[in-house]
Scaffold this motif. Structure first.
Motif: not given
Length: 584
Positions: A455-474
């Motif tokens: 599903x291209x719509x599902x993966x679009x936000x991941x690649x172009x809006x970085x919705x799966x990006x996460x900030x490193x935590x300690x």
């Protein structure tokens, strides 16, 4: 330096050199294919004398490329021969049971799954158990480094559509959806990573604006570009009307000069000049956006090599259990590196597949280990176990196959694991993390989470809006599922930042539940019911351990090659990887 360290250094060097040479060979072969294909078209427009001159020029280029390919293949053979010279004696005498004592106990061992096949057989009067080992999909790498001509064509079309979209999300999603439908999410992500414009796109002020996309090396001043925009707008609205077209040419020539006007008409043509004209289109709201696409030599076919194994152990060990009786047997031969697990499309005719006189299918030598038991033995992927009369009658209660990759140290193990994850992620099948509670099979109420479709719509936000990006935590109470998985596996978290569900909170929720429950359960028991047996320090230490290391959702989130199997099994291959940060 120990013998094992020498072997590990040689393996690391061999893997990197071989990978680099393989890419150069593929590039050279693609250049040769392009030269041959382009020659046919070029010769059509030349006279006889020009054709002969062009043929001679191309022949020199062709011979040079063929020479380069030969030298690269010789280099590849030399790299392999040097590695085997160093490692053959070591691998032939390798006893994993004894050699494991030389490994650093502070470095964890990562387990991979294997698939086993067994048959009870007889060799003369001797009863035997014939055992075969097959790698799981997670240890198979089928990545094609170079883009094919069709992938390159679709990549260009994608970027042109993205430039046309001008930041309008719905149009950008449509461009991505089209690419995903052709190549799958993972491969599409690799395509746009491998081939992308050198400049940034123009953003439309609003959806009412139309963008003409120009891919040209022609350099224009601001005034000339403005004249070009007005010219191509007039051509677009002219809809083939000769009078209007002539008028547009005249205005362009006056605004620039004859030479520049001709260059704009011949070398500055919008890629989308044939688009349909919306009825409400305002002629003053048209923008030209230049796109700087790189030169790229693609290969003819999308499939040019066989899939190969990666990261398998150096030698397998069989452990059988019959009640309290345990027996350990070494495989006779070490495992060969980079075993083929699919046909090789570069082979032709009988070199690929053939039939014998009895019409049995015969595979090429590289692949024959998968169907020929004797060759599987030679490849280190099978063994024959002699059985006692009692074992032949009753068999075994349990049987395990394990192995360790001694030729990779912790750094090389980390690199190979990161390569496997990355290449699986960029494959057509893709890679994703599995959410807790994901259904494993279809029911009347809900379908399984597994799907063959993208599903291209599902993966679009991941690649172009970085919705799966996460900030490193300690601290563990802030780590996402992706970062926890990276910590556990000892890999760079950055390679998981686009993986589906990497920014999930399954582990955080489990941590929060443990933190909330402790005071009313185990904490209450230790503090009130067992007072004064436990000190406050004991209780706090138990709370920290319970919150950080005990989880009803497991140590980390499960992960899967999206269209195959989960990566866990009782029959395992092992290698060492290092942790990038302190485990918590």
């Amino acid at each position: 330096m120990s013998d094992l360290k020498n072997i590990q250094d040689a393996q690391n060097s061999n893997r990197k050199q071989s990978a680099a040479v393989n890419i150069e060979i593929q590039k050279a072969q693609a250049a040769l294919e392009k030269l041959n294909a382009d020659e046919k078209e070029e010769l059509k427009s030349l006279n006889e004398q020009e054709r002969e001159s062009k043929k001679l020029f191309n022949e020199k280029q062709r011979n040079q490329i063929i020479k380069d390919i030969g030298e690269l293949r010789d280099s590849k053979k030399s790299i392999k021969a040097n590695y085997e010279k160093i490692t053959n004696a070591f691998l032939a005498q390798l006893d994993p049971i004894k050699k494991i004592t030389e490994l650093n106990d502070n470095i964890p061992i990562l387990m991979f799954p294997l698939r086993l096949e067994t048959r009870f057989k007889s060799t003369g009067n001797q009863k035997q158990l014939w055992l075969r080992v097959y790698p799981d999909d997670c240890n198979i790498n089928s990545k094609e480094e170079l883009l094919s001509e069709s992938e390159l064509k679709n990549a260009k079309a994608f970027w042109i559509e993205m430039w046309k979209a001008g930041g309008i999300k719905a149009d950008e999603k449509a461009a991505w959806r089209s690419l995903v439908n052709s190549h799958g999410t993972g491969r599409s992500a690799y395509i746009i990573k491998e081939y992308k414009p050198a400049n940034t796109k123009t953003v439309r002020p609003s959806a009412a604006y139309k963008i003409f996309v120009v891919n040209s090396s022609l350099s224009l001043s601001s005034a000339e570009k403005d004249a070009a925009t007005k010219y191509w707008s007039a051509i677009w609205f002219a809809k083939g009307d000769a009078v209007k077209i002539d008028k547009a040419k005249e205005i362009l020539t006056v605004a620039t000069n004859s030479a520049t006007a001709t260059s704009i008409q011949e070398n500055y043509i919008p890629e989308n000049i044939t688009d349909e004209i919306p009825e409400e289109q305002d002629g003053s709201k048209i923008i030209i956006s230049e796109i700087d696409l790189p030169d790229y030599t693609a290969k003819n076919s999308s499939w040019t090599q066989s899939a190969k194994t990666m990261g398998l152990p150096n030698k397998f060990v069989v452990t059988t259990f019959d009640g309290n009786v345990k027996k350990t047997i070494l495989f006779n031969n070490p495992v060969k590196d980079h075993l083929a697990v699919s046909v090789d499309p570069s082979l032709t005719g009988d070199d690929q597949l053939k039939k014998d006189d009895d019409k049995n299918l015969i595979l090429n030598d590289e692949l024959s280990w998968m169907v020929d038991f004797e060759k599987a033995e030679q490849a280190g992927m099978a063994t024959k176990i002699d059985l006692t009369p009692e074992e032949a009658q009753t068999g075994f209660k349990k049987l395990f196959v394990t192995g360790i990759r001694f030729t990779s140290d912790e750094a090389d193990g980390q690199e190979q694991l990161e390569t496997l994850f990355t290449d699986h992620f960029y494959s057509k099948n893709g890679l994703e993390l599995i959410k807790q509670g994901a259904p494993t099979n279809n029911t009347e109420d809900a379908p399984a989470a597994y799907t063959w479709t993208d599903n291209g719509d599902d993966s679009f936000d991941s690649f172009f809006s970085n919705t799966e990006d996460f900030a490193s935590a300690d601290t563990p109470d802030k780590k996402s599922d992706g970062e926890k998985l990276a910590d556990c596996l000892g890999i760079d978290p950055a390679i998981l930042k686009n993986v589906k569900n990497a920014n999930g909170k399954d582990q955080l929720e489990a941590y929060a539940m443990n933190t909330a429950l402790f005071p009313a359960t185990l904490g209450y028991f230790m503090d009130e019911m067992m007072d004064p047996l436990f000190t406050d320090r004991d209780i706090e230490a138990t709370k920290a351990f319970f919150s950080g290391f005990v989880s009803g959702r497991g140590r980390y989130t499960g992960h899967t090659n999206r269209k195959t199997a989960l990566w866990n099994s009782a029959n395992i291959g092992l290698f060492q990887v290092k942790f990038l940060r302190k485990r918590r």
